[in-house]
Scaffold this motif. Structure first.
Motif, PDB file in Angstrom:
ATOM      1  N   ALA A  66      -1.843  14.025  -2.945  1.00 44.68           N
ATOM      2  CA  ALA A  66      -2.274  15.561  -2.521  1.00 44.68           C
ATOM      3  C   ALA A  66      -0.942  16.016  -2.005  1.00 44.68           C
ATOM      4  CB  ALA A  66      -3.226  15.555  -1.371  1.00 44.68           C
ATOM      5  N   ILE A  67      -0.055  15.285  -1.097  1.00 45.97           N
ATOM      6  CA  ILE A  67       1.081  15.700  -0.470  1.00 45.97           C
ATOM      7  C   ILE A  67       2.053  16.133  -1.941  1.00 45.97           C
ATOM      8  CG2 ILE A  67       3.243  15.055   0.508  1.00 45.97           C
ATOM      9  CD1 ILE A  67       1.589  13.431   2.526  1.00 45.97           C
ATOM     10  N   ALA A  68       2.301  15.061  -2.760  1.00 47.49           N
ATOM     11  CA  ALA A  68       3.168  15.398  -3.858  1.00 47.49           C
ATOM     12  C   ALA A  68       2.794  16.666  -4.548  1.00 47.49           C
ATOM     13  CB  ALA A  68       3.298  14.274  -4.743  1.00 47.49           C
ATOM     14  N   SER A  69       1.531  16.662  -4.807  1.00 46.99           N
ATOM     15  CA  SER A  69       1.197  17.898  -5.689  1.00 46.99           C
ATOM     16  C   SER A  69       1.241  19.349  -5.025  1.00 46.99           C
ATOM     17  CB  SER A  69      -0.314  17.901  -5.860  1.00 46.99           C
ATOM     18  OG  SER A  69      -0.563  16.727  -6.847  1.00 46.99           O
ATOM     19  N   ASP A  70       1.162  19.226  -3.597  1.00 50.64           N
ATOM     20  CA  ASP A  70       1.442  20.434  -2.909  1.00 50.64           C
ATOM     21  C   ASP A  70       2.663  21.077  -2.738  1.00 50.64           C
ATOM     22  OD1 ASP A  70       0.364  22.352  -0.767  1.00 50.64           O
ATOM     23  OD2 ASP A  70       1.692  21.548   0.550  1.00 50.64           O
ATOM     24  N   LEU A  71       3.590  19.798  -2.549  1.00 47.94           N
ATOM     25  CA  LEU A  71       5.153  20.109  -2.452  1.00 47.94           C
ATOM     26  C   LEU A  71       5.823  20.714  -3.858  1.00 47.94           C
ATOM     27  CD1 LEU A  71       6.585  17.164  -0.425  1.00 47.94           C
ATOM     28  CD2 LEU A  71       6.537  19.472   0.247  1.00 47.94           C
ATOM     29  N   VAL A  72       5.184  20.198  -4.895  1.00 50.53           N
ATOM     30  CA  VAL A  72       5.763  20.817  -6.237  1.00 50.53           C
ATOM     31  C   VAL A  72       5.157  22.083  -6.394  1.00 50.53           C
ATOM     32  CG1 VAL A  72       5.427  20.329  -9.037  1.00 50.53           C
ATOM     33  CG2 VAL A  72       5.673  18.467  -7.321  1.00 50.53           C
ATOM     34  N   ALA A  73       4.042  22.577  -6.099  1.00 48.53           N
ATOM     35  CA  ALA A  73       3.688  23.781  -6.257  1.00 48.53           C
ATOM     36  C   ALA A  73       4.146  24.795  -5.225  1.00 48.53           C
ATOM     37  CB  ALA A  73       2.042  23.765  -6.071  1.00 48.53           C
ATOM     38  N   ARG A  74       4.465  24.406  -4.148  1.00 50.28           N
ATOM     39  CA  ARG A  74       5.138  25.168  -3.095  1.00 50.28           C
ATOM     40  C   ARG A  74       6.648  25.349  -3.434  1.00 50.28           C
ATOM     41  NH1 ARG A  74       2.360  25.903   1.918  1.00 50.28           N
ATOM     42  NH2 ARG A  74       0.646  24.787   2.217  1.00 50.28           N
ATOM     43  N   ALA A 118       0.950  -1.174  -0.003  1.00 50.10           N
ATOM     44  CA  ALA A 118      -0.027  -0.028  -0.179  1.00 50.10           C
ATOM     45  C   ALA A 118       0.747   1.166   0.126  1.00 50.10           C
ATOM     46  CB  ALA A 118      -0.908   0.036   1.354  1.00 50.10           C
ATOM     47  N   LEU A 119       1.946   1.295   0.840  1.00 52.05           N
ATOM     48  CA  LEU A 119       2.863   2.602   0.789  1.00 52.05           C
ATOM     49  C   LEU A 119       3.478   2.667  -0.330  1.00 52.05           C
ATOM     50  CD1 LEU A 119       4.035   2.286   4.676  1.00 52.05           C
ATOM     51  CD2 LEU A 119       2.447   4.015   3.353  1.00 52.05           C
ATOM     52  N   CYS A 120       4.097   1.484  -0.858  1.00 53.53           N
ATOM     53  CA  CYS A 120       4.731   1.534  -2.358  1.00 53.53           C
ATOM     54  C   CYS A 120       3.798   2.042  -3.470  1.00 53.53           C
ATOM     55  CB  CYS A 120       5.260   0.232  -2.425  1.00 53.53           C
ATOM     56  SG  CYS A 120       5.591  -0.096  -4.244  1.00 53.53           S
ATOM     57  N   ASN A 121       2.399   1.593  -3.376  1.00 54.23           N
ATOM     58  CA  ASN A 121       1.820   2.263  -4.580  1.00 54.23           C
ATOM     59  C   ASN A 121       1.536   3.705  -4.198  1.00 54.23           C
ATOM     60  OD1 ASN A 121      -0.469   2.006  -6.584  1.00 54.23           O
ATOM     61  ND2 ASN A 121      -1.765   2.966  -4.862  1.00 54.23           N
ATOM     62  N   ALA A 122       1.207   4.312  -2.770  1.00 57.73           N
ATOM     63  CA  ALA A 122       1.046   5.633  -2.467  1.00 57.73           C
ATOM     64  C   ALA A 122       2.228   6.453  -2.681  1.00 57.73           C
ATOM     65  CB  ALA A 122       0.605   5.674  -0.944  1.00 57.73           C
ATOM     66  N   ALA A 123       3.449   6.097  -2.693  1.00 55.39           N
ATOM     67  CA  ALA A 123       4.619   6.763  -3.022  1.00 55.39           C
ATOM     68  C   ALA A 123       4.888   6.790  -4.661  1.00 55.39           C
ATOM     69  CB  ALA A 123       5.774   6.029  -2.304  1.00 55.39           C
ATOM     70  N   ALA A 124       4.443   5.934  -5.129  1.00 57.07           N
ATOM     71  CA  ALA A 124       4.373   5.769  -6.779  1.00 57.07           C
ATOM     72  C   ALA A 124       3.684   6.854  -7.277  1.00 57.07           C
ATOM     73  CB  ALA A 124       4.126   4.361  -7.375  1.00 57.07           C
ATOM     74  N   ALA A 125       1.988   6.690  -6.574  1.00 59.94           N
ATOM     75  CA  ALA A 125       1.279   7.659  -7.150  1.00 59.94           C
ATOM     76  C   ALA A 125       1.735   9.138  -6.733  1.00 59.94           C
ATOM     77  CB  ALA A 125       0.003   7.483  -6.173  1.00 59.94           C
ATOM     78  N   GLY A 126       2.358   9.365  -5.627  1.00 58.34           N
ATOM     79  CA  GLY A 126       3.007  10.694  -5.555  1.00 58.34           C
ATOM     80  C   GLY A 126       3.994  11.313  -6.655  1.00 58.34           C
ATOM     81  N   ALA A 127       4.783  10.139  -7.147  1.00 61.65           N
ATOM     82  CA  ALA A 127       5.745  10.463  -8.104  1.00 61.65           C
ATOM     83  C   ALA A 127       4.930  10.920  -9.298  1.00 61.65           C
ATOM     84  CB  ALA A 127       6.771   9.390  -8.324  1.00 61.65           C
ATOM     85  N   VAL A 128       3.928  10.120  -9.658  1.00 62.56           N
ATOM     86  CA  VAL A 128       3.026  10.465 -10.838  1.00 62.56           C
ATOM     87  C   VAL A 128       2.437  11.936 -10.734  1.00 62.56           C
ATOM     88  CG1 VAL A 128       1.101   9.668 -12.175  1.00 62.56           C
ATOM     89  CG2 VAL A 128       2.797   8.206 -11.501  1.00 62.56           C
ATOM     90  N   PHE A 129       1.808  12.102  -9.536  1.00 67.47           N
ATOM     91  CA  PHE A 129       1.196  13.311  -9.545  1.00 67.47           C
ATOM     92  C   PHE A 129       2.042  14.539  -9.298  1.00 67.47           C
ATOM     93  CE2 PHE A 129      -2.750  11.070  -8.811  1.00 67.47           C
ATOM     94  CZ  PHE A 129      -3.780  11.830  -9.097  1.00 67.47           C
ATOM     95  N   ALA A 130       3.288  14.597  -9.026  1.00 66.69           N
ATOM     96  CA  ALA A 130       4.493  15.418  -9.111  1.00 66.69           C
ATOM     97  C   ALA A 130       4.542  15.768 -10.657  1.00 66.69           C
ATOM     98  CB  ALA A 130       5.727  14.769  -8.472  1.00 66.69           C
ATOM     99  N   TYR A 131       4.675  14.786 -11.573  1.00 65.17           N
ATOM    100  CA  TYR A 131       4.557  15.322 -12.979  1.00 65.17           C
ATOM    101  C   TYR A 131       3.267  15.899 -13.549  1.00 65.17           C
ATOM    102  CZ  TYR A 131       2.822  11.525 -15.787  1.00 65.17           C
ATOM    103  OH  TYR A 131       1.796  10.661 -16.369  1.00 65.17           O
ATOM    104  N   ILE A 132       2.309  15.272 -12.902  1.00 68.43           N
ATOM    105  CA  ILE A 132       0.916  15.994 -13.389  1.00 68.43           C
ATOM    106  C   ILE A 132       0.768  17.431 -13.007  1.00 68.43           C
ATOM    107  CG2 ILE A 132      -1.735  15.831 -13.053  1.00 68.43           C
ATOM    108  CD1 ILE A 132      -1.410  12.757 -12.832  1.00 68.43           C
ATOM    109  N   THR A 133       1.138  17.422 -11.660  1.00 68.77           N
ATOM    110  CA  THR A 133       1.180  19.009 -11.208  1.00 68.77           C
ATOM    111  C   THR A 133       2.276  19.669 -11.722  1.00 68.77           C
ATOM    112  OG1 THR A 133      -0.114  18.316  -9.066  1.00 68.77           O
ATOM    113  CG2 THR A 133       0.954  20.604  -9.123  1.00 68.77           C
TER     114      THR A 133
END
Length: 414
Positions: free
Chosen positions: A357-365, A219-234
């Motif tokens: 959500a965390i990844a998107s917020d960090l990229v924007a900030r 579950a954490l592996c999937n969540a972290a990988a999703a964070g990497a993907v949403f980092a490039y989406i944002t």
């Protein structure tokens, strides 16, 4: 009048239904992005205030997931889907009719709570109906839908806004929910006969699942990988439009085309599953490729003049890698808790939303206004976190002596 025939789980109609269920939560996240400025103007509030419309949706979605999961293990998947669709319809009508900011925020929260039901149920239904390589292949399809929708939803939202203004955008999730409700009488309940945990045992069920290393690692592996993907989406929107000066329409076409890489990854994963390739090997290969790409993009952002070419290459590669990692990680997590697939799926999806959500917020900030530095750094951080979860929790749990749950349906330990 004779009853209409059931929709068979192996049919294309059932695959389409799974796709709609998987798409509902992300519709509400990404489709409204082009309309935020116009909505703010119509409601006479600053554009920045509309950021709360995203926040309340995510809060409602994440909180409701943790309720829908154990309830669906007790009452079934169909009640969770029907209840969620009804709430989503009410929330969408409320958004379209809103005249003030508090009204639209309340309606957005209801939308999020409603979308959580179908979004959670799709993972549990796959676990209920399919096993082994068939489950991996179906999960690839679900993950494909979940990750393609964010790439095409803004373009669809912009088209609806051109036709009928910002209020028409909320017709899309409403239409999808109505379609699902129309199909539900032909869909059999997938929950096994034995009921899940009683309401008094919900917290106990959560503790038991979270104590399983195999589940938590996947579950954490999937969540972290999703964070990497949403980092490039944002980050891609900030880089191409904000830093490199691409027009919104040109960026939309570029971003939409990147969905092909996610499709390619999911298709490749399905072929690998059909050939019996071990899921751990597929996850490892996907994480290795994604980490290498993120590291190369970070070096490029630090050393060279900002350019769109390395960002495009990283977007395509990251989508391909996620199409390999996520289906296997989600499948591994739900397989680790076979007696509570709804609760397990709710936790997996909730953690994925938190990571995104965390990844998107960090990229924007952290965006510096001129380069892909924040995007690359957060992508690399997400990849390294996924590797840590996989290597630190999943691999040790793969040994039979480490599993806290009984063997799988096919006799294999977690």
């Amino acid at each position: 009048m004779p009853a209409r025939p059931r929709i068979h789980p192996e049919s294309r109609a059932f695959s389409a239904l799974l796709g709609l269920l998987a798409a509902l939560p992300t519709f509400g996240i990404d489709m409204i992005l082009p309309s935020l400025s116009e909505t703010a103007a119509a409601l006479h509030v600053p554009t920045a205030a509309m950021g709360a419309a995203m926040a309340v949706y995510l809060l409602g979605l994440g909180a409701a997931l943790l309720v829908y999961g154990p309830v669906s293990d007790r009452l079934g998947r169909r009640p969770a889907i029907v209840c969620g669709c009804l709430l989503l319809i009410g929330g969408s009508l409320g958004c379209a009719a809103s005249r003030t900011l508090p009204q639209i925020l309340l309606s957005r929260a209801v939308q999020g709570i409603g979308a959580a039901g179908p979004g959670m149920a799709v993972f549990a239904m796959v676990r209920d109906l399919f096993a082994g390589e068939a489950a991996r292949a179906r999960m690839s399809f679900v993950v494909l839908i979940v990750n393609v929708v964010p790439m095409v939803a803004p373009t669809l939202g912009a088209g609806l806004m051109d036709v009928g203004g910002w209020r028409l955008i909320h017709a899309a999730p409403l239409a999808a929910a109505l379609t699902i409700l129309a199909a539900m009488p032909r869909v059999a309940e997938t929950l096994p006969c034995a009921p899940g945990p009683a309401p008094s045992g919900i917290l106990r069920a959560y503790r038991k699942i979270l104590a399983n290393r195999g589940f938590l690692g996947h579950a954490l592996c999937n969540a972290a990988a999703a964070g990497a993907v949403f980092a490039y989406i944002t980050g891609s929107a900030l880089v191409f439009v904000g830093a490199l000066g691409f027009s919104p329409s040109a960026y939309g076409l570029l971003f939409g085309s990147s969905s092909l890489s996610v499709m390619a990854g999911a298709a490749l994963n399905g072929r690998l599953a059909a050939r019996g390739i071990n899921s751990h090997r597929v996850i490892g290969a996907g994480l290795a490729g994604a980490t290498l790409l993120a590291a190369m993009l970070l070096v490029d952002a630090l050393v060279f003049t900002p350019s769109g070419v390395p960002v495009i290459a990283a977007m395509a590669g990251m989508g391909l890698a996620f199409g390999l990692v996520s289906p296997n990680a989600i499948h591994g997590a739900t397989e680790a808790a076979p007696e509570a697939a709804g609760t397990a799926g709710a936790i997996v999806f909730c953690l994925q939303m938190i990571g995104a959500a965390i990844a998107s917020d960090l990229v924007a900030r952290l965006f510096d206004g001129r380069s892909a530095l924040s995007m690359a750094a957060v992508m690399l951080g997400g990849c390294l976190a996924a590797i840590a979860a996989f290597a630190g929790l999943v691999r040790p749990a793969a040994r039979p002596s480490s599993s806290r749950f009984p063997s799988q349906r096919h006799g294999e330990p977690v």
